[in-house]
Design a protein around this motif. Structure first.
Motif, PDB file in Angstrom:
ATOM      1  N   UNK A  27      68.704  52.874  62.392  1.00 39.09           N
ATOM      2  CA  UNK A  27      68.462  51.691  62.985  1.00 39.09           C
ATOM      3  C   UNK A  27      67.097  52.154  63.708  1.00 39.09           C
ATOM      4  N   UNK A  28      66.828  53.558  63.945  1.00 43.35           N
ATOM      5  CA  UNK A  28      65.818  54.186  64.881  1.00 43.35           C
ATOM      6  C   UNK A  28      64.713  54.029  63.990  1.00 43.35           C
ATOM      7  N   UNK A  29      65.045  54.806  62.964  1.00 41.12           N
ATOM      8  CA  UNK A  29      63.631  54.977  62.055  1.00 41.12           C
ATOM      9  C   UNK A  29      63.381  53.440  61.350  1.00 41.12           C
ATOM     10  N   UNK A  30      64.019  52.325  61.389  1.00 40.73           N
ATOM     11  CA  UNK A  30      63.797  50.717  60.944  1.00 40.73           C
ATOM     12  C   UNK A  30      62.674  50.694  62.011  1.00 40.73           C
ATOM     13  N   UNK A  31      62.773  50.792  63.043  1.00 41.22           N
ATOM     14  CA  UNK A  31      61.840  50.251  64.593  1.00 41.22           C
ATOM     15  C   UNK A  31      60.612  51.340  64.492  1.00 41.22           C
ATOM     16  N   UNK A  32      61.217  52.545  64.292  1.00 37.92           N
ATOM     17  CA  UNK A  32      60.008  53.200  64.645  1.00 37.92           C
ATOM     18  C   UNK A  32      58.864  53.670  63.555  1.00 37.92           C
ATOM     19  N   UNK A  33      59.993  53.469  61.868  1.00 38.08           N
ATOM     20  CA  UNK A  33      58.728  54.076  60.844  1.00 38.08           C
ATOM     21  C   UNK A  33      59.144  55.305  60.483  1.00 38.08           C
ATOM     22  N   UNK A  34      58.867  55.572  58.935  1.00 36.70           N
ATOM     23  CA  UNK A  34      59.766  57.103  58.583  1.00 36.70           C
ATOM     24  C   UNK A  34      58.537  57.692  58.738  1.00 36.70           C
ATOM     25  N   UNK A  35      58.690  58.811  59.002  1.00 36.43           N
ATOM     26  CA  UNK A  35      57.855  60.025  59.856  1.00 36.43           C
ATOM     27  C   UNK A  35      56.801  60.642  58.686  1.00 36.43           C
ATOM     28  N   UNK A  36      56.086  60.665  58.278  1.00 39.74           N
ATOM     29  CA  UNK A  36      55.449  61.641  57.166  1.00 39.74           C
ATOM     30  C   UNK A  36      55.984  62.763  56.786  1.00 39.74           C
ATOM     31  N   UNK A  37      56.552  62.707  55.442  1.00 41.32           N
ATOM     32  CA  UNK A  37      56.803  63.826  54.529  1.00 41.32           C
ATOM     33  C   UNK A  37      58.177  63.505  54.404  1.00 41.32           C
ATOM     34  N   UNK A  38      58.545  62.462  54.506  1.00 40.53           N
ATOM     35  CA  UNK A  38      59.899  61.606  54.154  1.00 40.53           C
ATOM     36  C   UNK A  38      59.184  60.662  52.576  1.00 40.53           C
ATOM     37  N   UNK A  39      60.337  60.617  51.430  1.00 40.30           N
ATOM     38  CA  UNK A  39      60.129  59.390  50.836  1.00 40.30           C
ATOM     39  C   UNK A  39      61.361  59.110  50.956  1.00 40.30           C
ATOM     40  N   UNK A  40      61.905  58.572  51.735  1.00 46.40           N
ATOM     41  CA  UNK A  40      62.723  57.705  52.085  1.00 46.40           C
ATOM     42  C   UNK A  40      63.922  57.894  53.089  1.00 46.40           C
ATOM     43  N   UNK A  41      64.876  56.585  53.076  1.00 48.25           N
ATOM     44  CA  UNK A  41      65.475  57.100  54.574  1.00 48.25           C
ATOM     45  C   UNK A  41      66.734  57.950  54.373  1.00 48.25           C
ATOM     46  N   UNK A  42      67.018  57.872  53.084  1.00 49.08           N
ATOM     47  CA  UNK A  42      68.281  59.098  53.528  1.00 49.08           C
ATOM     48  C   UNK A  42      67.817  60.532  53.150  1.00 49.08           C
ATOM     49  N   UNK A  43      66.921  60.498  52.197  1.00 51.80           N
ATOM     50  CA  UNK A  43      65.963  61.782  52.912  1.00 51.80           C
ATOM     51  C   UNK A  43      65.655  62.166  54.366  1.00 51.80           C
ATOM     52  N   UNK A  44      65.485  62.130  55.197  1.00 57.97           N
ATOM     53  CA  UNK A  44      64.795  61.944  56.448  1.00 57.97           C
ATOM     54  C   UNK A  44      66.493  61.786  57.152  1.00 57.97           C
TER      55      UNK A  44
END
Length: 231
Positions: A27-44
């Motif tokens: 949920x946090x990443x939905x709002x913050x956006x995926x940080x650079x260096x990650x290709x997917x939410x699952x990877x993050x």
């Protein structure tokens, strides 16, 4: 010697830490956006858990303090040189989503109910009393435990014998009268055995192995393992 008390781990033992952490971070990443260096939410999500494990181990070994490990986790995860306030703010936004996902495992309350009359109960956690006491209150089970003993305040953490002995002292019981239940085979079960307690490994994921340890796959098995209520 008769077992008179059950000493409990919290995270991933009675409380679904992994589930809440993943749901909150998603949920946090939905709002913050995926940080650079990650290709997917699952990877993050996988990276966040690995980073958490590394920095929590540093904290347990006394290499950093509780707030410091949080800041280091954030900085490594986002790969940016955040100052302390920025790292604290980022973690606080994540924590709000994480806490919204808090829940007990379905087998936790039934086990506590079955063991309520026959055994005394306390908690030993490698976290802080501020976090864990509040967590237990939000989850509605703080009154189930006579004492909540935490590593941050003790200055010693599991699997060191001193942590287990401090919790036994809080109950005024000999370690041989106490069973410890936790989800980590080394930190929890083996550490407890080394400290003179009856260590029980809660292997929810079915990792198996470790035949030297007493192992259960769910808390529904705990009452049968401990036996009838003690006078």
């Amino acid at each position: 010697m008769t077992i008179r008390a059950v000493l409990w781990d919290i995270d991933d033992t009675i409380f679904d830490y992994t589930g809440a952490d993943r749901a909150g971070m998603r949920k946090h990443l939905e709002q913050e956006g995926l940080p650079d260096g990650y290709d997917s939410v699952e990877q993050a999500l996988v990276a966040w858990r690995a980073i958490t494990d590394v920095h929590w181990a540093r904290f347990a070994d006394g290499e950093t303090d509780f707030r410091g490990q949080r800041r280091d986790r954030v900085r490594e995860f986002v790969a940016r040189a955040l100052d302390d306030t920025e790292a604290d703010d980022w973690f606080a936004r994540h924590a709000a989503h994480y806490e919204a996902a808090w829940s007990l495992f379905p087998d936790a309350l039934p086990a506590l109910d079955l063991l309520a009359d026959g055994f005394r109960h306390a908690v030993l956690s490698n976290s802080s009393i501020h976090n864990q006491d509040r967590k237990l209150r939000v989850l509605g089970v703080r009154d189930r435990f006579e004492a909540v003993v935490c590593a941050v305040e003790l200055g010693v953490s599991k699997p060191e014998a001193g942590a287990f002995h401090a919790a036994c002292e809080a109950l005024a019981l000999d370690p041989r009268e106490v069973a410890y239940v936790g989800d980590e085979p080394d930190i929890d079960a083996a550490g407890a055995v080394s400290a003179g307690l009856a260590g029980i490994w809660l292997d929810r994921s079915g990792r198996g192995g470790r035949p030297e340890l007493v192992r259960i796959s769910g808390l529904d098995q705990l009452p049968g393992l401990l036996g009838p209520a003690r006078p």
